[in-house]
Design a protein around this motif. Structure first.
Motif: not given
Length: 587
Positions: A70-84
């Motif tokens: 919500v702050s505008g950062d990309s998904v990759n930048s978070t380093g989190e594991t995405i389920n779907a």
């Protein structure tokens, strides 16, 4: 999303959808959605839930999905594991999968086909209802409204005219009598210095609101409680329990708690929520072990909500080769027995080629439901009438399938509290003499007078309770003495009927769905010669025709069934199947 509605190909208007440039190409994106946050199990931006909470805003088949914090950062930048993370499921991130123990807060958007993005203008199709072979080319707005009902807004903003070959009006040199949004377009042959008018076509600019699909909403339903396995608000059960209230194929479903709160506010894990199955919430899926109590309602096509009408087929028994064209109702009844109701409500007239009476310029002697239609040749400037056809609007029950009436019942007298002709009491005293689900009830006094003629105040008159008149409600302190009867399916009066298998010989992808007896007999010669009943249901889910809201063209045990696309508000019939009831000894 492009929808074919009333013959107009339109793009839906979606709040927040927009076109953005990407290189040399334009792309259509939804707005960003953030319906969940990771304070619970994780962040679940699930497509089905987003559709539910933002109806008509996301295309049926998204091309691409994008997500960011919500702050505008990309998904990759978070380093989190995405389920779907796809266009079928949407986006989900589970807190337990993260090293930090919590997902970031994400938002998503979807790329849709370009035609899903908002319209800048709403134009009707091109109309060419007349040609200049008679008095000229009359593309008048009243006639167009009549011949293309619901396809032109009541108050167009602008009119456009071209020749049928696509040339500008100015290129023809024709003298134009009218070209505006009040009259429409008129070119008269008599005004032209050199011969007849050119053949023209017109279209109209309408308010954007007119291009939105016309839909209607059912009442809210709550048939189940979550006290057992969960809350199951299933479409088929709701349709069965609430006949004539839910369309056979809803466009969408809405869900709230019975208290009126949104589905998302409960935090429940929902097993199913769609317009095909309905709604399922299972208790064993919930942390608390208990679903909330929900209610649902469905979005239906406008066909289902519009007032139903019953029209005869177009009838043409005469041509103008003699004294004129005489489509009188008495002679039409002889030529077309049982095709016209006893007391028609309205008459419509057009030429056999489908043009309006006004376009011919003919002087008409008579056009009413008592006489029918008469055009006499000697009244016309050119000495001959056009060739006309007529049809009649009839009471709705004239188009209903065959029915029968029970005997008259009188189980009470008004000498105490009033006259209580309750259906439960009638069933007790006259077992098996009333069908399980009567279609309607009729009441009259014991002397045969109508209820209206008595002036009595009636509390109840329906097929659930029966008939109730209370003495205390009457000015003179006493109800009349009444008797009632009930309308039942014809099979109730003919228990010896045998039914054929179901037939689905045609589909509605051409001009309509035609399950005509004459055609079916060619393929199934074993159908009896004289059917006395016909049943029509949708080919899928066996939804009775009488509950679809569609208008039949033919509905008769001796002719079969026909549904024409042009008669439907949506311009599309459902796919139907039919079966016939025959006297068992004849089949």
């Amino acid at each position: 999303m492009m929808i074919k509605w009333l013959g107009i190909t339109i793009a839906l208007l979606h709040a927040g959808n927009y076109v953005e440039a990407s290189g040399n190409h334009a792309e259509c994106w939804t707005r960003w959605y953030d319906r969940d946050n990771p304070s619970g199990v994780g962040d679940f931006e699930i497509l089905s839930r987003l559709r539910l909470e933002n109806p008509m805003e996301i295309c049926p088949v998204p091309i691409q999905i994008e997500a960011r914090t919500v702050s505008g950062d990309s998904v990759n930048s978070t380093g989190e594991t995405i389920n779907a993370f796809d266009t079928t499921t949407g986006f989900s991130c589970v807190n337990a999968d993260q090293a930090t123990g919590s997902c970031s807060d994400y938002e998503v958007r979807f790329q849709c086909p370009l035609n899903f993005c908002p319209l800048e203008e709403c134009w009707t199709p091109w109309f060419d209802r007349d040609n200049p072979l008679g008095h000229g080319d009359f593309e008048t707005l009243p006639d167009l409204h009549k011949e293309y009902p619901w396809e032109i807004c009541d108050h167009p903003i602008k009119i456009e005219i071209t020749t049928t070959s696509g040339d500008d009006v100015s290129s023809t040199g024709d003298v134009i009598l009218a070209a505006d949004t009040d009259v429409g377009f008129v070119c008269r042959n008599c005004d032209q210095p050199y011969g007849n008018c050119t053949d023209y076509q017109v279209r109209f600019l309408c308010p954007l609101e007119f291009c939105k699909p016309k839909v209607c909403t059912t009442p809210w339903y709550d048939q189940d409680d979550p006290t057992d396995a969960g809350d199951f608000e299933l479409l088929q059960k709701l349709q069965f329990g609430n006949p004539n209230e839910i369309c056979p194929f809803p466009l969408d479903i809405e869900v709230n708690t019975v208290a009126g709160n949104s589905l998302s506010s409960t935090g429940d894990v929902i097993a199913v929520v769609d317009a095909t199955t309905g709604f399922i919430c299972k208790n064993d899926h919930q942390k608390s072990g208990q679903c909330s109590d929900y209610k649902v309602r469905f979005i239906c096509p406008n066909d289902f909500c519009k007032e139903q009408e019953c029209w005869t087929p177009w009838l043409d028994r005469d041509d103008p080769s003699g004294a004129g064209d005489y489509e009188t109702i008495s002679k039409l009844r002889c030529n077309y027995p049982y095709k016209i109701c006893q007391t028609p409500i309205q008459i419509e007239v057009q030429t056999v080629h489908g043009f309006s009476v006004a376009s011919t310029g003919d002087i008409i002697q008579v056009a009413d439901v008592n006489t029918g239609f008469i055009c006499e040749n000697y009244d016309q400037e050119d000495g001959t009438c056009a060739d006309y056809r007529v049809r009649f609007k009839c009471p709705l029950n004239f188009c209903k399938p065959p029915v029968c009436w029970t005997e008259w019942f009188d189980v009470d007298d008004p000498n105490q509290q009033g006259d209580f002709e309750k259906i439960s009491t009638i069933r007790e005293q006259f077992p098996l003499r009333i069908c399980d689900v009567p279609a309607s009830i009729e009441a009259r006094t014991k002397s045969g007078a109508s209820v209206d003629s008595t002036g009595d105040v009636i509390i109840v008159a329906d097929t659930v309770t029966g008939f109730i008149c209370k003495n205390s409600d009457q000015k003179n302190g006493n109800c009349s003495d009444y008797e009632v009867r009930f309308e039942c399916p014809i099979r109730f009066c003919h228990p010896n009927l045998c039914y054929t298998p179901w037939f689905n010989h045609d589909n509605p992808y051409g001009t309509g769905d035609f399950e005509l007896l004459s055609d079916l007999k060619q393929y199934y010669p074993d159908i009896c010669e004289h059917p006395v009943d016909i049943e029509v249901v949708t080919a899928y889910y066996d939804y009775p025709f009488m509950y679809t809201g569609q208008t039949p063209y033919k509905f008769s045990p001796t002719e079969g069934f026909a549904c024409r696309n042009q008669d439907q508000t949506s311009k599309q019939c459902y796919d139907y199947k039919v079966r016939f009831g025959c006297l068992c000894e004849e089949w």
